[in-house]
Motif scaffolding. Sequence first.
Motif, PDB file in Angstrom:
ATOM      1  N   PRO A  55     -57.809  70.107  75.948  1.00 18.93           N
ATOM      2  CA  PRO A  55     -59.008  70.923  75.752  1.00 18.93           C
ATOM      3  C   PRO A  55     -60.239  70.214  76.336  1.00 18.93           C
ATOM      4  CG  PRO A  55     -57.718  70.783  73.729  1.00 18.93           C
ATOM      5  CD  PRO A  55     -57.139  69.784  74.680  1.00 18.93           C
ATOM      6  N   GLU A  56     -60.833  70.816  77.323  1.00 20.20           N
ATOM      7  CA  GLU A  56     -62.034  70.295  77.974  1.00 20.20           C
ATOM      8  C   GLU A  56     -61.824  68.940  78.655  1.00 20.20           C
ATOM      9  OE1 GLU A  56     -65.782  72.260  75.812  1.00 20.20           O
ATOM     10  OE2 GLU A  56     -64.931  70.598  74.663  1.00 20.20           O
ATOM     11  N   GLU A  57     -60.555  68.585  78.932  1.00 24.05           N
ATOM     12  CA  GLU A  57     -60.267  67.301  79.580  1.00 24.05           C
ATOM     13  C   GLU A  57     -59.508  67.547  80.887  1.00 24.05           C
ATOM     14  OE1 GLU A  57     -58.718  62.799  78.525  1.00 24.05           O
ATOM     15  OE2 GLU A  57     -58.161  64.457  77.201  1.00 24.05           O
ATOM     16  N   TYR A  58     -59.953  66.858  81.949  1.00 21.86           N
ATOM     17  CA  TYR A  58     -59.442  67.136  83.290  1.00 21.86           C
ATOM     18  C   TYR A  58     -59.242  65.840  84.068  1.00 21.86           C
ATOM     19  CZ  TYR A  58     -61.213  71.799  82.183  1.00 21.86           C
ATOM     20  OH  TYR A  58     -61.455  73.013  81.580  1.00 21.86           O
ATOM     21  N   LEU A  59     -58.249  65.883  84.956  1.00 20.83           N
ATOM     22  CA  LEU A  59     -58.114  64.883  86.001  1.00 20.83           C
ATOM     23  C   LEU A  59     -58.686  65.484  87.278  1.00 20.83           C
ATOM     24  CD1 LEU A  59     -54.437  63.720  85.337  1.00 20.83           C
ATOM     25  CD2 LEU A  59     -56.543  62.592  84.579  1.00 20.83           C
ATOM     26  N   ILE A  60     -59.645  64.800  87.872  1.00 18.35           N
ATOM     27  CA  ILE A  60     -60.224  65.233  89.137  1.00 18.35           C
ATOM     28  C   ILE A  60     -59.890  64.159  90.166  1.00 18.35           C
ATOM     29  CG2 ILE A  60     -62.328  65.878  90.356  1.00 18.35           C
ATOM     30  CD1 ILE A  60     -63.542  66.712  87.713  1.00 18.35           C
TER      31      ILE A  60
ATOM     32  N   ILE B 228     -71.242  66.294  80.716  1.00 15.88           N
ATOM     33  CA  ILE B 228     -70.134  65.333  80.799  1.00 15.88           C
ATOM     34  C   ILE B 228     -70.075  64.535  79.510  1.00 15.88           C
ATOM     35  CG2 ILE B 228     -69.210  63.354  82.052  1.00 15.88           C
ATOM     36  CD1 ILE B 228     -70.712  64.370  84.535  1.00 15.88           C
ATOM     37  N   ASP B 229     -69.015  64.706  78.757  1.00 20.85           N
ATOM     38  CA  ASP B 229     -68.772  63.869  77.579  1.00 20.85           C
ATOM     39  C   ASP B 229     -68.474  62.449  78.029  1.00 20.85           C
ATOM     40  OD1 ASP B 229     -67.033  62.423  75.698  1.00 20.85           O
ATOM     41  OD2 ASP B 229     -67.067  64.249  74.489  1.00 20.85           O
ATOM     42  N   SER B 230     -67.533  62.306  78.976  1.00 22.21           N
ATOM     43  CA  SER B 230     -67.202  60.993  79.543  1.00 22.21           C
ATOM     44  C   SER B 230     -66.524  61.182  80.881  1.00 22.21           C
ATOM     45  CB  SER B 230     -66.298  60.189  78.602  1.00 22.21           C
ATOM     46  OG  SER B 230     -65.061  60.858  78.403  1.00 22.21           O
ATOM     47  N   ALA B 231     -66.679  60.199  81.734  1.00 25.21           N
ATOM     48  CA  ALA B 231     -66.036  60.217  83.048  1.00 25.21           C
ATOM     49  C   ALA B 231     -65.603  58.799  83.382  1.00 25.21           C
ATOM     50  CB  ALA B 231     -66.986  60.750  84.110  1.00 25.21           C
ATOM     51  N   TYR B 232     -64.307  58.578  83.397  1.00 24.25           N
ATOM     52  CA  TYR B 232     -63.747  57.269  83.714  1.00 24.25           C
ATOM     53  C   TYR B 232     -63.043  57.323  85.063  1.00 24.25           C
ATOM     54  CZ  TYR B 232     -64.324  55.349  78.986  1.00 24.25           C
ATOM     55  OH  TYR B 232     -64.825  54.866  77.806  1.00 24.25           O
ATOM     56  N   GLU B 233     -63.296  56.347  85.898  1.00 18.12           N
ATOM     57  CA  GLU B 233     -62.394  56.146  87.014  1.00 18.12           C
ATOM     58  C   GLU B 233     -61.219  55.325  86.508  1.00 18.12           C
ATOM     59  OE1 GLU B 233     -64.547  54.068  90.001  1.00 18.12           O
ATOM     60  OE2 GLU B 233     -64.693  52.201  88.858  1.00 18.12           O
TER      61      GLU B 233
ATOM     62  N   ALA C 197     -47.225  52.279  86.266  1.00 19.51           N
ATOM     63  CA  ALA C 197     -45.866  52.698  86.626  1.00 19.51           C
ATOM     64  C   ALA C 197     -45.189  53.485  85.522  1.00 19.51           C
ATOM     65  CB  ALA C 197     -45.027  51.479  87.001  1.00 19.51           C
ATOM     66  N   GLY C 198     -45.598  53.246  84.274  1.00 20.92           N
ATOM     67  CA  GLY C 198     -45.017  53.980  83.162  1.00 20.92           C
ATOM     68  C   GLY C 198     -45.736  55.258  82.815  1.00 20.92           C
ATOM     69  N   GLY C 199     -46.750  55.594  83.584  1.00 27.39           N
ATOM     70  CA  GLY C 199     -47.495  56.822  83.347  1.00 27.39           C
ATOM     71  C   GLY C 199     -48.680  56.666  82.424  1.00 27.39           C
ATOM     72  N   GLY C 200     -48.964  55.452  81.983  1.00 23.58           N
ATOM     73  CA  GLY C 200     -50.102  55.233  81.094  1.00 23.58           C
ATOM     74  C   GLY C 200     -51.411  55.150  81.867  1.00 23.58           C
ATOM     75  N   TRP C 201     -52.462  55.663  81.264  1.00 25.95           N
ATOM     76  CA  TRP C 201     -53.777  55.665  81.892  1.00 25.95           C
ATOM     77  C   TRP C 201     -54.438  54.308  81.708  1.00 25.95           C
ATOM     78  CZ3 TRP C 201     -56.662  57.795  85.393  1.00 25.95           C
ATOM     79  CH2 TRP C 201     -58.052  57.674  85.374  1.00 25.95           C
ATOM     80  N   VAL C 202     -54.894  53.728  82.804  1.00 26.96           N
ATOM     81  CA  VAL C 202     -55.596  52.446  82.784  1.00 26.96           C
ATOM     82  C   VAL C 202     -57.027  52.711  83.237  1.00 26.96           C
ATOM     83  CG1 VAL C 202     -55.648  50.076  83.640  1.00 26.96           C
ATOM     84  CG2 VAL C 202     -53.452  51.261  83.360  1.00 26.96           C
ATOM     85  N   PRO C 203     -57.983  52.794  82.299  1.00 23.79           N
ATOM     86  CA  PRO C 203     -59.339  53.144  82.687  1.00 23.79           C
ATOM     87  C   PRO C 203     -60.045  52.002  83.408  1.00 23.79           C
ATOM     88  CG  PRO C 203     -59.256  52.661  80.342  1.00 23.79           C
ATOM     89  CD  PRO C 203     -57.845  52.619  80.834  1.00 23.79           C
ATOM     90  N   GLY C 204     -60.910  52.385  84.327  1.00 24.62           N
ATOM     91  CA  GLY C 204     -61.791  51.432  84.990  1.00 24.62           C
ATOM     92  C   GLY C 204     -63.197  51.610  84.465  1.00 24.62           C
ATOM     93  N   ARG C 205     -64.159  51.783  85.366  1.00 20.54           N
ATOM     94  CA  ARG C 205     -65.547  51.938  84.940  1.00 20.54           C
ATOM     95  C   ARG C 205     -65.768  53.267  84.208  1.00 20.54           C
ATOM     96  NH1 ARG C 205     -69.189  51.542  90.136  1.00 20.54           N
ATOM     97  NH2 ARG C 205     -67.529  52.944  90.888  1.00 20.54           N
ATOM     98  N   LEU C 206     -66.607  53.223  83.197  1.00 20.34           N
ATOM     99  CA  LEU C 206     -67.131  54.440  82.594  1.00 20.34           C
ATOM    100  C   LEU C 206     -68.340  54.845  83.425  1.00 20.34           C
ATOM    101  CD1 LEU C 206     -67.397  56.610  80.399  1.00 20.34           C
ATOM    102  CD2 LEU C 206     -68.702  54.948  79.039  1.00 20.34           C
TER     103      LEU C 206
ATOM    104  N   ILE D 246     -58.895  58.828  91.324  1.00 17.09           N
ATOM    105  CA  ILE D 246     -58.753  59.715  90.175  1.00 17.09           C
ATOM    106  C   ILE D 246     -59.885  59.417  89.202  1.00 17.09           C
ATOM    107  CG2 ILE D 246     -57.276  60.485  88.282  1.00 17.09           C
ATOM    108  CD1 ILE D 246     -54.905  59.208  89.797  1.00 17.09           C
ATOM    109  N   GLN D 247     -60.493  60.473  88.683  1.00 11.79           N
ATOM    110  CA  GLN D 247     -61.419  60.337  87.567  1.00 11.79           C
ATOM    111  C   GLN D 247     -60.930  61.218  86.425  1.00 11.79           C
ATOM    112  OE1 GLN D 247     -65.615  60.667  88.445  1.00 11.79           O
ATOM    113  NE2 GLN D 247     -65.402  59.585  90.408  1.00 11.79           N
ATOM    114  N   ARG D 248     -60.989  60.655  85.216  1.00 10.69           N
ATOM    115  CA  ARG D 248     -60.592  61.394  84.016  1.00 10.69           C
ATOM    116  C   ARG D 248     -61.868  61.814  83.293  1.00 10.69           C
ATOM    117  NH1 ARG D 248     -55.614  59.628  80.150  1.00 10.69           N
ATOM    118  NH2 ARG D 248     -55.731  61.354  78.647  1.00 10.69           N
TER     119      ARG D 248
END
Length: 541
Positions: A466-471, A492-497, A502-511, A532-534
């Motif tokens: 809900p209201e969350e996207y991969l761009i 924008i609630d939040s935008a992480y690069e 390899a296991g499909g887990g999200w590893v956030p970078g800069r907010l 990718i930005q989440r």
Amino acid sequence: MIRRALLLATLISAPALADPPSLRKQGTATQLIVNGQPMLVIGGELSNSAASSATYMAPHWAKLKAMHLNTVLAPVSWELIEPVDGRYDWSSVDAMLKAARANDLKIVVLWFGAWKNSMSTYVPAWVKRDQTRFPRAGLPNGQGVEILSTFGAETLAADQKAFAALMAHLKTVDDRDNTVVMTQVENEIGMLPVARDYSPVANAAFAQPVPRELVDYLVAHKDGLVPEMRAMWLDRGAKTAGSWTELFGEGDAGAEVFAAWHYARFADALTRAGKAAYPMPMYVNVALNRPGRAPGEYPAGGPLPHLIDVWKAGAPSIDLIAPDIYFPNFVDIVNRYTRRDNPLFVPEANNADHPTVAANAFYAFGQLDAIGFGPFSIDSIDAEPGKLKDAYGVLQQLRPHILAAQGTGRMAGFKPRQLYDDTIVYEPQTREIGGYRFTIAFADIQRPVTSPDIATAGGMIIQIGPEEYLIAGQGITVTFKPVGDGPASAGIDSAYEGVFDAGGGWVPGRLLNGDQTHQGRHIRLGAGDWQIQRVKLYRYR
């Protein structure tokens, strides 16, 4: 009892046979199913002669894997596997399968049988030299061409035998691994340099009425015919009986429909023989026609946009028609080949070093739920870092999310539309996903001007909550606005690069915030950097 126990132990320890690859619907999309799971073909096609030599290919397999491919489209030629009539040599096929498995790569087999790029140069020497048993197509003056005639009964029988033997061999050596996931039947079929075969047997067939099966198909599908067929047949009075010229027009028009029908019937018979030995998805590819060219100036009678209906009628065993695209108007072409009865697969998406290839891949997967995508001559660039490698790396990270979103309306792709003359239509595009309208700009939204680099921009948006996207993509600026009831503004609630591991887990970078989001007004993915930005959005009054 000892023998029974040994037999039971053998059966328990033997690897289970895998179901053959297949196609399955998910919502409005069609997916390739391999080993019970949906697969996205992130591929590349080898240059024509590459797979003929295991020595040549030896250094390339690991490089292709390092480029983030999961599939290699590789030719198997009739002349290599049956150098003597009835005697098969599987060494080149087995070497290819072994190397692909060692590098965790899948294979799409390209059968270079009776025709390759219209011509018949990949047939064995014993076929080339026996023009009585394997007749050539003819020109109006009686001269033969190096193209086998569709009216050669022995040609079809020999091609069927070789193709069925190949598929039977694959079933024997590959049915536990499913290394081979699809098969291409022939290659870029079509007649040159005239609209049809003019050999005596072809002329006799052309004098006969149009087959009832074709007319019945056109009648049953008249509301969905492509515009060219509607103009050719319906506008002529939608006749249901008569000659090729009476139903489809004088000159090249009726002649090319005739050629298409007989090519399609040959390809269908070949496909049925192959599937009887080992059923898996099979497709035909097409060499497209340039605007303003007459039949024969391009491979006439192939599964071209204006002849799709003829091929659908004549070759029902073929699962899909796949365009080979070397023209700038990629968006227009793939939309013509994406139909309810034809999921999109692009086996030759221009040359691998073309600058628009990566953006075209994002568009095909994100917007049209493509089964797969592969530029040509991938072995020619596998040593270069290149932007294709970077883009494929992002696609591999997104692959589970793309597959989950296909056919659901939760995903969109975009790139600037180009016309055949290279004109770039760079105006912003809009997509609606999950209660928001996204506007995607490819030029500077403050000072939009066109440049050649704009053609390389592109990306996709996938809703993951809900209201969350991969761009994902590069060279794009995305703004957003709510649709429907509720507050009319979006923030924008939040935008992480970040990246997916390899296991499909999200590893956030800069907010990202401030200048990186234009103070919360947009999401920007800079030119030249596939990423990718989440993003989470919210509404406010």
